[in-house]
Write an enzyme that holds these catalytic residues in place. Structure first.
Site, PDB file in Angstrom:
ATOM      1  N   SER A  73       0.773  -1.215  -0.188  1.00  0.00           N
ATOM      2  CA  SER A  73      -0.011   0.028  -0.054  1.00  0.00           C
ATOM      3  C   SER A  73       0.941   1.266  -0.027  1.00  0.00           C
ATOM      4  O   SER A  73       2.156   1.089   0.218  1.00  0.00           O
ATOM      5  CB  SER A  73      -0.662  -0.035   1.222  1.00  0.00           C
ATOM      6  OG  SER A  73      -1.481   1.222   1.527  1.00  0.00           O
ATOM      7  N   TYR A 108      -2.108  -1.067  10.195  1.00  0.00           N
ATOM      8  CA  TYR A 108      -2.225  -1.302   8.951  1.00  0.00           C
ATOM      9  C   TYR A 108      -0.860  -0.654   8.356  1.00  0.00           C
ATOM     10  O   TYR A 108      -0.097  -1.399   7.557  1.00  0.00           O
ATOM     11  CB  TYR A 108      -3.304  -0.550   8.335  1.00  0.00           C
ATOM     12  CG  TYR A 108      -3.743  -0.768   6.650  1.00  0.00           C
ATOM     13  CD1 TYR A 108      -4.372  -1.925   6.394  1.00  0.00           C
ATOM     14  CD2 TYR A 108      -3.150   0.080   5.748  1.00  0.00           C
ATOM     15  CE1 TYR A 108      -4.741  -2.075   4.967  1.00  0.00           C
ATOM     16  CE2 TYR A 108      -3.308  -0.185   4.507  1.00  0.00           C
ATOM     17  CZ  TYR A 108      -4.104  -1.064   4.245  1.00  0.00           C
ATOM     18  OH  TYR A 108      -4.349  -1.127   2.636  1.00  0.00           O
TER      19      TYR A 108
HETATM   20  P1  NAD Z   1     -11.599  -5.932  -0.237  1.00  0.00           P
HETATM   21  O1  NAD Z   1     -12.292  -6.188   1.093  1.00  0.00           O
HETATM   22  O2  NAD Z   1     -12.402  -5.671  -1.570  1.00  0.00           O
HETATM   23  O3  NAD Z   1     -11.045  -7.594  -0.692  1.00  0.00           O
HETATM   24  C1  NAD Z   1     -10.390  -8.149   0.628  1.00  0.00           C
HETATM   25  C2  NAD Z   1     -10.318  -9.827   0.046  1.00  0.00           C
HETATM   26  O4  NAD Z   1      -9.774 -10.515   1.254  1.00  0.00           O
HETATM   27  C3  NAD Z   1     -11.681 -10.447   0.119  1.00  0.00           C
HETATM   28  O5  NAD Z   1     -11.717 -11.219  -0.905  1.00  0.00           O
HETATM   29  C4  NAD Z   1     -11.746 -11.017   1.528  1.00  0.00           C
HETATM   30  O6  NAD Z   1     -12.857 -11.940   1.475  1.00  0.00           O
HETATM   31  C5  NAD Z   1     -10.287 -11.458   1.770  1.00  0.00           C
HETATM   32  N1  NAD Z   1      -9.935 -11.620   3.068  1.00  0.00           N
HETATM   33  C6  NAD Z   1     -10.285 -10.904   4.224  1.00  0.00           C
HETATM   34  N2  NAD Z   1      -9.941 -11.505   5.192  1.00  0.00           N
HETATM   35  C7  NAD Z   1      -9.509 -12.686   4.946  1.00  0.00           C
HETATM   36  C8  NAD Z   1      -8.829 -13.958   5.640  1.00  0.00           C
HETATM   37  N3  NAD Z   1      -8.980 -13.615   6.849  1.00  0.00           N
HETATM   38  N4  NAD Z   1      -8.496 -14.855   4.734  1.00  0.00           N
HETATM   39  C9  NAD Z   1      -8.591 -15.069   3.508  1.00  0.00           C
HETATM   40  N5  NAD Z   1      -9.163 -13.962   2.764  1.00  0.00           N
HETATM   41  C10 NAD Z   1      -9.562 -12.695   3.553  1.00  0.00           C
HETATM   42  O7  NAD Z   1     -10.152  -5.292  -0.126  1.00  0.00           O
HETATM   43  P2  NAD Z   1      -9.320  -4.565  -1.203  1.00  0.00           P
HETATM   44  O8  NAD Z   1      -9.344  -3.155  -1.013  1.00  0.00           O
HETATM   45  O9  NAD Z   1      -9.465  -5.252  -2.734  1.00  0.00           O
HETATM   46  O10 NAD Z   1      -7.875  -5.051  -0.804  1.00  0.00           O
HETATM   47  C11 NAD Z   1      -6.809  -5.975  -1.050  1.00  0.00           C
HETATM   48  C12 NAD Z   1      -5.596  -5.748  -0.686  1.00  0.00           C
HETATM   49  O11 NAD Z   1      -5.225  -4.373  -1.317  1.00  0.00           O
HETATM   50  C13 NAD Z   1      -5.449  -5.684   0.832  1.00  0.00           C
HETATM   51  O12 NAD Z   1      -4.131  -6.085   1.272  1.00  0.00           O
HETATM   52  C14 NAD Z   1      -5.449  -3.978   0.996  1.00  0.00           C
HETATM   53  O13 NAD Z   1      -4.830  -3.769   2.217  1.00  0.00           O
HETATM   54  C15 NAD Z   1      -4.621  -3.724  -0.426  1.00  0.00           C
HETATM   55  N6  NAD Z   1      -4.678  -2.320  -0.504  1.00  0.00           N
HETATM   56  C16 NAD Z   1      -6.057  -1.798  -0.968  1.00  0.00           C
HETATM   57  C17 NAD Z   1      -6.068  -0.239  -1.131  1.00  0.00           C
HETATM   58  C18 NAD Z   1      -7.692   0.288  -1.569  1.00  0.00           C
HETATM   59  O14 NAD Z   1      -7.644   1.508  -1.524  1.00  0.00           O
HETATM   60  N7  NAD Z   1      -8.408  -0.589  -1.747  1.00  0.00           N
HETATM   61  C19 NAD Z   1      -5.016   0.330  -1.097  1.00  0.00           C
HETATM   62  C20 NAD Z   1      -3.930  -0.137  -0.938  1.00  0.00           C
HETATM   63  C21 NAD Z   1      -3.791  -1.416  -0.521  1.00  0.00           C
END
Ligand code: NAD
Length: 260
Positions: free
Chosen positions: A142, A155
């Site tokens: 991130s 985080y």
């Molecule tokens: P999201 O909530 O849409 O998806 C998260 C996924 O992880 C889902 O499929 C969920 O079921 C799964 N998950 C959650 N807990 C879990 C567990 N205990 N075991 C297995 N799977 C699990 O979130 P996202 O925004 O797509 O985030 C995905 C990644 O990207 C994360 O690591 C997040 O930190 C990172 N990220 C997101 C953003 C953003 O702005 N959305 C920015 C930077 C980094």
């Protein structure tokens, strides 16, 4: 990229992980999808991606907060496909609170899912990748792996940690056909961010537009969300032969956030 390579994407039923799985499926990879649930729709998702892209796809329920489950996910993928070539550590959660009132169980959960799970999957994957003489590990970090924000202690700690883990993994695999890098997205409109928007709207009694402009995208100079497809395209590039000498680094997809 050769057809019939296999990719594991953790947390791939939603958001960024699903977009990555779709992009790798379109590139001909067999897919191992994952989340912590075990519902009919999870398995149906794997079937629909298999049909759409003409690849094999398997859904494996594994809770990334548990090290044994993370290692078992990798073992199951290896059993099913014989080998695998790409590991995307994407599963992640968020919780927002000041340090002194940050719930201990949320701290432990974020560190376990966002950081420690990648240690376990990587440890289980490396012997298999070394045997295949090829591997691409992509950790979804991130902008918070490079910069801090208030109220996101767990985080920010986990994401800085996974950037460090990526560098160490790269050094331990250099010259073995294996690379490891971290992708650092800024804000991407997914369920994880939508929850933060809704919470801020309630907390500050503001409309959605104001919250997005003045709070969420405040640090993102482009004032635009990155898209899940842009993150997926970056991951696909890192998995390609063109990226064979890119290892141990971070790629930001953040609209200029970390240029500041
Ligand atoms: P999201 O909530 O849409 O998806 C998260 C996924 O992880 C889902 O499929 C969920 O079921 C799964 N998950 C959650 N807990 C879990 C567990 N205990 N075991 C297995 N799977 C699990 O979130 P996202 O925004 O797509 O985030 C995905 C990644 O990207 C994360 O690591 C997040 O930190 C990172 N990220 C997101 C953003 C953003 O702005 N959305 C920015 C930077 C980094």
């Amino acid at each position: 990229m050769t057809a019939q390579r296999t990719a594991i994407v953790t947390g791939s039923t939603s958001g960024i992980g699903l977009a990555i799985a779709r992009r790798l499926g379109a590139a001909g990879f067999n897919l191992v999808l994952n989340s912590y649930t075990d519902a009919a729709e999870d398995h149906a998702l794997a079937e629909s991606l298999a049909a759409e892209f003409g690849v094999e796809a398997l859904y494996v329920s594994a809770d990334m907060s548990r090290g044994d489950a993370a290692r078992q996910l990798v073992a199951t993928a290896a059993e099913k496909f014989g080998a695998f070539h790409v590991l995307v550590n994407n599963a992640g959660i968020q919780h927002v609170a000041p340090i002194e009132s940050f719930p201990v169980e949320q701290w432990d959960r974020i560190i376990a899912i966002n950081l420690t799970s990648a240690f376990h999957t990587t440890a289980a994957a490396l012997p298999i990748m070394r045997k295949a003489g090829f591997g691409r590990i992509v950790n979804i970090a991130s902008a918070h792996g490079l910069r801090a924000s208030i109220n996101k202690s767990a985080y920010v700690a986990a994401k800085h940690g996974i950037v460090g883990l990526s560098k160490t993994t790269a050094l331990e695999t250099a010259g073995q056909g294996i690379t490891c890098n971290a992708v650092c997205p800024g804000f991407v409109l997914t369920p994880l961010v939508e929850t933060q928007i809704q919470d801020l709207m309630a907390e500050k009694n503001l409309d959605r537009e104001t919250v997005v402009a003045d709070h969420v995208l405040r640090k993102q100079p482009s004032k635009e969300f990155a898209t899940v497809d842009q993150i997926a395209g970056t991951v696909a590039f890192l998995c390609s032969d063109d990226a064979a000498q890119i290892t141990g680094t971070t790629i930001s997809v953040d609209g200029g956030w970390t240029a500041q």
